[in-house]
Scaffold this motif. Structure first.
Motif, mmCIF file in Angstrom:
data_model
loop_
_atom_site.group_PDB
_atom_site.id
_atom_site.type_symbol
_atom_site.label_atom_id
_atom_site.label_comp_id
_atom_site.label_asym_id
_atom_site.label_seq_id
_atom_site.Cartn_x
_atom_site.Cartn_y
_atom_site.Cartn_z
ATOM 1 N N GLN A 157 -65.282 34.221 22.081
ATOM 2 C CA GLN A 157 -64.164 34.048 21.867
ATOM 3 C C GLN A 157 -63.051 34.783 22.416
ATOM 4 O OE1 GLN A 157 -65.534 35.616 17.595
ATOM 5 N NE2 GLN A 157 -66.143 32.661 16.880
ATOM 6 N N GLU A 158 -63.008 35.992 23.255
ATOM 7 C CA GLU A 158 -61.538 36.581 23.147
ATOM 8 C C GLU A 158 -61.527 36.565 24.582
ATOM 9 O OE1 GLU A 158 -63.588 40.506 23.929
ATOM 10 O OE2 GLU A 158 -63.320 41.388 21.754
ATOM 11 N N MET A 159 -62.696 35.612 25.690
ATOM 12 C CA MET A 159 -62.784 34.727 26.486
ATOM 13 C C MET A 159 -61.225 33.454 26.048
ATOM 14 S SD MET A 159 -65.922 35.020 28.830
ATOM 15 C CE MET A 159 -64.937 34.544 30.094
ATOM 16 N N GLN A 160 -62.025 32.719 24.961
ATOM 17 C CA GLN A 160 -60.937 31.356 25.041
ATOM 18 C C GLN A 160 -60.347 32.021 24.602
ATOM 19 O OE1 GLN A 160 -63.389 28.923 21.839
ATOM 20 N NE2 GLN A 160 -62.782 27.016 22.849
ATOM 21 N N GLN A 161 -59.778 32.831 23.568
ATOM 22 C CA GLN A 161 -58.219 33.063 23.720
ATOM 23 C C GLN A 161 -58.029 33.265 24.222
ATOM 24 O OE1 GLN A 161 -59.134 35.983 20.224
ATOM 25 N NE2 GLN A 161 -59.484 35.176 18.706
ATOM 26 N N ARG A 162 -57.468 34.295 25.190
ATOM 27 C CA ARG A 162 -57.385 34.444 26.483
ATOM 28 C C ARG A 162 -56.564 33.505 27.213
ATOM 29 N NH1 ARG A 162 -60.194 38.364 27.827
ATOM 30 N NH2 ARG A 162 -61.162 37.507 28.930
ATOM 31 N N TYR A 163 -57.661 33.143 27.349
ATOM 32 C CA TYR A 163 -57.377 31.734 27.915
ATOM 33 C C TYR A 163 -55.876 30.517 27.796
ATOM 34 C CZ TYR A 163 -57.895 26.685 29.593
ATOM 35 O OH TYR A 163 -58.203 25.075 31.024
ATOM 36 N N GLN A 164 -56.504 30.314 25.577
ATOM 37 C CA GLN A 164 -55.577 29.756 24.603
ATOM 38 C C GLN A 164 -54.101 30.807 25.108
ATOM 39 O OE1 GLN A 164 -57.206 29.922 21.357
ATOM 40 N NE2 GLN A 164 -59.066 28.319 21.383
ATOM 41 N N SER A 165 -53.931 31.685 24.976
ATOM 42 C CA SER A 165 -52.990 32.286 25.286
ATOM 43 C C SER A 165 -51.741 32.345 26.802
ATOM 44 C CB SER A 165 -52.959 33.942 25.554
ATOM 45 O OG SER A 165 -51.909 34.305 25.521
ATOM 46 N N GLN A 166 -52.933 31.675 27.181
ATOM 47 C CA GLN A 166 -52.600 31.655 28.919
ATOM 48 C C GLN A 166 -51.688 29.927 29.037
ATOM 49 O OE1 GLN A 166 -55.440 32.702 31.596
ATOM 50 N NE2 GLN A 166 -55.239 34.950 31.396
ATOM 51 N N GLU A 167 -52.838 29.712 28.643
ATOM 52 C CA GLU A 167 -52.025 28.104 28.228
ATOM 53 C C GLU A 167 -50.775 28.000 28.115
ATOM 54 O OE1 GLU A 167 -55.299 24.437 28.045
ATOM 55 O OE2 GLU A 167 -55.334 25.960 26.439
ATOM 56 N N VAL A 168 -50.763 28.939 27.112
ATOM 57 C CA VAL A 168 -49.238 28.691 26.117
ATOM 58 C C VAL A 168 -48.423 29.271 27.312
ATOM 59 C CG1 VAL A 168 -48.288 29.962 24.138
ATOM 60 C CG2 VAL A 168 -49.901 28.612 23.931
ATOM 61 N N SER A 169 -48.220 30.412 27.988
ATOM 62 C CA SER A 169 -47.678 31.106 28.759
ATOM 63 C C SER A 169 -47.258 30.127 29.853
ATOM 64 C CB SER A 169 -48.063 32.001 29.484
ATOM 65 O OG SER A 169 -48.382 33.298 28.405
ATOM 66 N N LEU A 170 -48.102 29.148 30.400
ATOM 67 C CA LEU A 170 -48.028 28.557 31.585
ATOM 68 C C LEU A 170 -46.963 27.176 31.004
ATOM 69 C CD1 LEU A 170 -48.189 27.340 34.196
ATOM 70 C CD2 LEU A 170 -50.333 26.332 33.729
ATOM 71 N N LEU A 171 -47.174 26.641 29.899
ATOM 72 C CA LEU A 171 -46.658 26.349 28.963
ATOM 73 C C LEU A 171 -44.877 26.056 29.026
ATOM 74 C CD1 LEU A 171 -46.104 22.682 27.630
ATOM 75 C CD2 LEU A 171 -46.412 24.418 25.427
ATOM 76 N N GLN A 172 -44.506 27.844 28.579
ATOM 77 C CA GLN A 172 -43.536 28.201 28.223
ATOM 78 C C GLN A 172 -42.583 28.350 30.091
ATOM 79 O OE1 GLN A 172 -44.174 31.820 25.921
ATOM 80 N NE2 GLN A 172 -44.501 30.770 24.228
ATOM 81 N N LYS A 173 -43.446 29.135 30.573
ATOM 82 C CA LYS A 173 -43.209 29.014 32.468
ATOM 83 C C LYS A 173 -42.347 27.697 32.974
ATOM 84 C CE LYS A 173 -43.237 33.310 32.782
ATOM 85 N NZ LYS A 173 -42.711 33.777 33.476
ATOM 86 N N ARG A 174 -43.337 26.063 32.742
ATOM 87 C CA ARG A 174 -42.631 25.294 32.599
ATOM 88 C C ARG A 174 -40.944 24.818 32.203
ATOM 89 N NH1 ARG A 174 -48.336 22.217 32.597
ATOM 90 N NH2 ARG A 174 -49.309 22.741 34.162
ATOM 91 N N GLN A 175 -41.544 25.221 30.722
ATOM 92 C CA GLN A 175 -39.857 24.854 30.017
ATOM 93 C C GLN A 175 -38.401 25.753 30.868
ATOM 94 O OE1 GLN A 175 -40.831 25.798 26.047
ATOM 95 N NE2 GLN A 175 -41.194 23.720 25.394
ATOM 96 N N GLU A 176 -38.985 27.124 30.866
ATOM 97 C CA GLU A 176 -37.808 27.956 31.573
ATOM 98 C C GLU A 176 -37.418 26.813 33.523
ATOM 99 O OE1 GLU A 176 -39.884 31.880 31.680
ATOM 100 O OE2 GLU A 176 -39.532 32.243 29.575
ATOM 101 N N TYR A 177 -39.121 26.793 33.984
ATOM 102 C CA TYR A 177 -38.099 26.401 34.556
ATOM 103 C C TYR A 177 -37.716 25.093 34.520
ATOM 104 C CZ TYR A 177 -39.247 23.512 39.452
ATOM 105 O OH TYR A 177 -38.733 22.895 40.439
ATOM 106 N N LYS A 178 -37.410 24.332 33.862
ATOM 107 C CA LYS A 178 -36.581 22.562 34.011
ATOM 108 C C LYS A 178 -35.208 23.116 33.603
ATOM 109 C CE LYS A 178 -35.978 18.767 30.921
ATOM 110 N NZ LYS A 178 -37.609 17.790 30.059
#
Length: 817
Positions: free
Chosen positions: A355-376
């Motif tokens: 569960q901790e691995m899955q929560q860490r993966y989901q957190s990184q997905e959110v971070s990646l999405l935020q980076k994409r928005q910042e890049y745009k």
């Protein structure tokens, strides 16, 4: 002692500072102090006496009355005397206690009395009043009273030395002629005699006290001892000691008789001892047998109780063993549950990690999405700023012609572009044209936005790569634990299974808590079981030991019965009660004889000790009596207390020798002044009458009148006759004192009044006598109002009262013809 200079400040009638230089009067002869009545003539003698001793000459004026009433408040009161003694000059200064203005603030304060003595050798001065008084007496050898009686015949005091008694005259002679050694010898012998008398009395008291403790039980001798004690054993100690020997002999004889009777009693007691021992043994056997029977009965009862208790313990043990066996099963089940719980806990940890691995993966997905928005947003910002920069640069280039026309084109000047000197239509300068600085700022903003965009590209790329790695690990772990690689499915299965595991663990915890209580109960029961088994074993061992003891006690009881039968057979014909009574009677006789023997022994030892002590006391008393007789006789002789003898002690006897020589010297002058009528003599009739009574004699005076041929008391002399006798006696005393080796040196004399009582002829004789003193280098000062003396004496100190404009107080003038 000779006065050299006298300084008086605010002293008596002298308001200011008055100085009298006696050195101008010479070293010998007469000088007269004369002047107005009340002007302060006698105060000069008072000042000399006060400077030396702190007291006035006649003793009439107190030291606190010496402050001058005419002096200013700021004038200090003191007297300072310079004097010579045995060729050396000394200086003494004194001031009485008086009130003066305070040096700080207003008001008055008290000036304390003070004194100081300065030596000719420069040593540290003596400044304490008591030390100054002592030093003056040691230096001159005279105290104040002796000084005024010998060197200063004060006003109204000239008869004192003439009329004084033996005791007072002896005190004066003691210091003048150093006869205190004889007094010390007299006192020492008196003390030694008293000590020996006390020692004699103490030995007598001890002897009497010891004799009062004599032990005696014989009435006839007791009466004798009482009669001796009533006389305090005076003169009969030897007889008492002989009687003590007799009493000791009788006590020793009585002691021997007591010893013989005690031997007979002891023999009879020994004869009864065998029968008494048999009776004692029988009584002991009976007592011991009773004790043994009681002990056997007690052990029998205890064994019966122990048997019943053993049955109860066995039943309890069986019940307890069943409970322990049942409780033991829970311990096995608890171990199984603990194993299952450990397995579930391990599975729980794995699922939670997933569960901790899955929560860490989901957190990184959110971070990646935020980076994409910042890049745009960064791309849009860069494009906007880049367009603004290009537009700003274009407007800047377009505005260059207007700037050239505005700044460079002037009428009649060639154009820098075409060279024409005419400029009909120059380009107008735009109002909003950018500057070169505006172009640079726009370009800098576009470049900064570009750097932000390029940085976000790198961060997004790295974040995407890390996300791909975590996804790979998560799918691999999901496949391993749950058998699927779909991320959503992994999350659902992990959540469901973790919930199930948590429930199972909770259920196991409850079961284990119940079983844990059961296991604790088992352990307590097992411990109790072991304790009860040990107690049962110990009780059984104790019972076995008691059975053995009871068997031994039964054997002892049989043996005791056998021995008791034997003792009863031996005592068949014995009357035990009669035998015991006889034994008690003999014991009582033995105790009585022992008490009497102790009393006799104590009496003999006491009387022997008393005899020895009294013999020692008597020997010492006899020695003390002999010593006391010798010392007391010598003391009585030297102290003048022998019965039937003159009451003249050794010191007075020596002083009588000096007194006779003084009278010889005095009579030379007295016979001349009285024209052969009077001669001073020691009162020998009083010496003869002093064989009884306590008065001290030897130095009393009487006067022989050659006109009548009679001896009479000096107190019968008239005023003028007494003055001549006193003057002659004082001069004779001064001559004798100085003639003695180591005697006191008297270089001066003061005579205050007395001449007015003399007729012209006697006055001439008195003055002639005083003038004759110059042969001894003596200076004599006379105070008198007699007019004839002023013509007879050349050296004078005139004392006058100040009157009118001269001021107040008195003044002194020295006249030396």
């Amino acid at each position: 002692m000779r006065p050299l200079k006298l300084v008086m400040s605010a002293f008596g009638p002298y308001a200011g500072q008055t100085v009298i230089d006696f050195s101008q009067l010479g070293e010998q002869g007469l000088y007269l102090i004369t002047g107005d009545t009340g002007a302060g003539k006698t105060v000069i003698f008072d000042a000399v006496s006060y400077a030396l001793y702190g007291q006035t000459s006649g003793g009439v004026r107190d030291a606190n009355m010496l402050r001058s009433q005419y002096a200013d408040a700021d004038t200090p009161t003191f007297v300072e005397l310079e004097f010579s003694f045995r060729g050396k000059c000394y200086r003494v200064r004194r001031n009485p206690e008086y009130r003066r203005p305070s040096k700080r603030g207003g008001g008055m304060t008290k000036e304390k009395a003070g004194a100081a003595l300065y030596y000719p050798d420069g040593r540290v001065p003596v400044t304490r009043m008591s030390d100054v008084d002592k030093s003056i007496v040691e230096l001159l050898g005279l105290n104040h009273k002796q000084f005024t009686q010998i060197t200063m015949i004060a006003q109204g005091q000239f008869r004192k030395f003439l009329d004084t008694n033996t005791d007072e005259r002896s005190k004066i002679f003691r210091d003048l002629f150093h006869t205190y050694f004889f007094q010390q010898l007299q006192d020492r012998l008196k003390q030694d005699a008293a000590a020996k008398r006390n020692e004699f009395a103490e030995q007598q008291r001890r002897s009497e006290q010891a004799l009062n403790g004599i032990s005696c039980i014989y009435p006839a001798y007791t009466e004798k001892l009482q009669s001796f004690a009533a006389r305090h054993y005076e003169g009969c100690v030897e007889e008492v000691l002989a009687l003590v020997d007799t009493i000791i002999a009788l006590d020793e004889k009585e002691q021997q008789q007591m010893a013989a009777a005690a031997a007979i009693v002891t023999k009879n007691l020994t004869a009864l001892q065998d029968s008494l021992s048999a009776i004692d043994k029988k009584q002991q056997l009976e007592k011991y047998m009773q004790t043994t029977e009681v002990r056997i009965a007690g052990m029998q009862k205890h064994l019966e109780q122990e048997a019943a208790a053993a049955v109860q313990r066995q039943e309890a043990l069986q019940k307890l063993e069943a409970e322990v066996s049942e409780a033991q099963k829970g311990e096995v089940e608890l171990a199984q549950l603990q194993t299952a719980r450990q397995q579930l806990a391990a599975r729980q940890r794995e699922l939670r990690q997933l569960q901790e691995m899955q929560q860490r993966y989901q957190s990184q997905e959110v971070s990646l999405l935020q980076k994409r928005q910042e890049y745009k947003q960064a791309c849009d910002n860069f494009n906007h700023l880049n367009e603004q920069s290009d537009a700003c640069f274009d407007r800047f280039l377009g505005a260059q012609a207007g700037l050239l026309a505005h700044d460079k084109l002037k009428p009649g000047k060639p154009c820098p572009v075409c060279g024409s000197c005419e400029h009909p239509q120059p380009v107008q300068l735009a109002q909003d044209a950018p500057t070169e600085n505006d172009v640079e700022q726009a370009r800098a903003k576009a470049e900064a936005a570009q750097k932000i965009r390029d940085g976000l590209i790198g961060e997004g790329k790295a974040l995407k790569e890390h996300l791909e790695l975590d996804k790979s690990l998560l799918t691999s772990k999901g496949m391993e634990l749950l058998g699927c690689d779909d991320l959503k499915l992994i999350a659902e299965k992990a959540q469901a299974e973790l919930k199930d595991v948590n429930n199972k663990i909770t259920s196991l915890r409850l079961k284990m808590g119940f079983l844990q209580e059961k296991v604790e109960q088992y352990r307590k029961l097992a411990k109790t079981l072991e304790q009860q088994k040990a107690a049962d074993k110990q009780a059984e061992a104790a019972a076995q030991s008691m059975r053995q003891q009871m068997a031994g006690a039964e054997g002892q009881l049989q043996e005791l019965k056998k021995q008791l039968a034997e003792q009863n057979e031996l005592l068949t014909d014995v009357d035990e009660q009669k035998l015991q009574q006889e034994h008690e009677k003999l014991l009582a006789q033995q105790r009585e004889l022992e008490l009497q023997d102790k009393r006799l022994y104590a009496a003999i030892k006491n009387n022997q000790r008393i005899k020895q002590e009294v013999s020692g006391y008597e020997a010492r008393r006899a020695a003390c009596e002999a010593e006391y007789s010798l010392i007391n006789s010598l003391s009585a002789t030297l102290n003048g207390t022998l019965t039937g003898k003159k009451r003249v002690n050794l010191e007075t006897y020596v002083q009588m020798h000096y007194f006779d020589k003084i009278l010889q010297r005095a009579n030379v002058r007295l016979l001349r002044m009285s024209r052969g009528q009077y001669e001073l003599c020691r009162d020998k009739m009083q010496d003869a009458d002093s064989k009884t009574g306590n008065s001290k004699t030897g130095l009393d005076l009487e006067v022989k009148d050659y006109y009548s041929g009679n001896l009479r008391s000096v107190k019968t002399l008239s005023g003028g006759e007494s003055f001549m006798a006193s003057l002659a006696l004082a001069l004779g005393l001064a001559d004798e004192v100085q003639s003695c080796a180591g005697g006191i040196q008297l270089d001066t004399m003061f005579v205050d009044e007395g001449f007015g009582s003399l007729d012209d002829s006697s006055l001439q004789q008195a003055i002639a006598t005083l003038q004759g003193l110059s042969e001894g280098h003596r200076l004599v000062g006379i105070i008198s109002h007699v007019h004839d003396l002023q013509e007879m004496i050349d050296k004078k100190i005139l004392v006058k009262k100040k009157r009118g404009l001269q001021g107040t107080g008195s003044e002194v003038a020295l006249v030396v013809d």
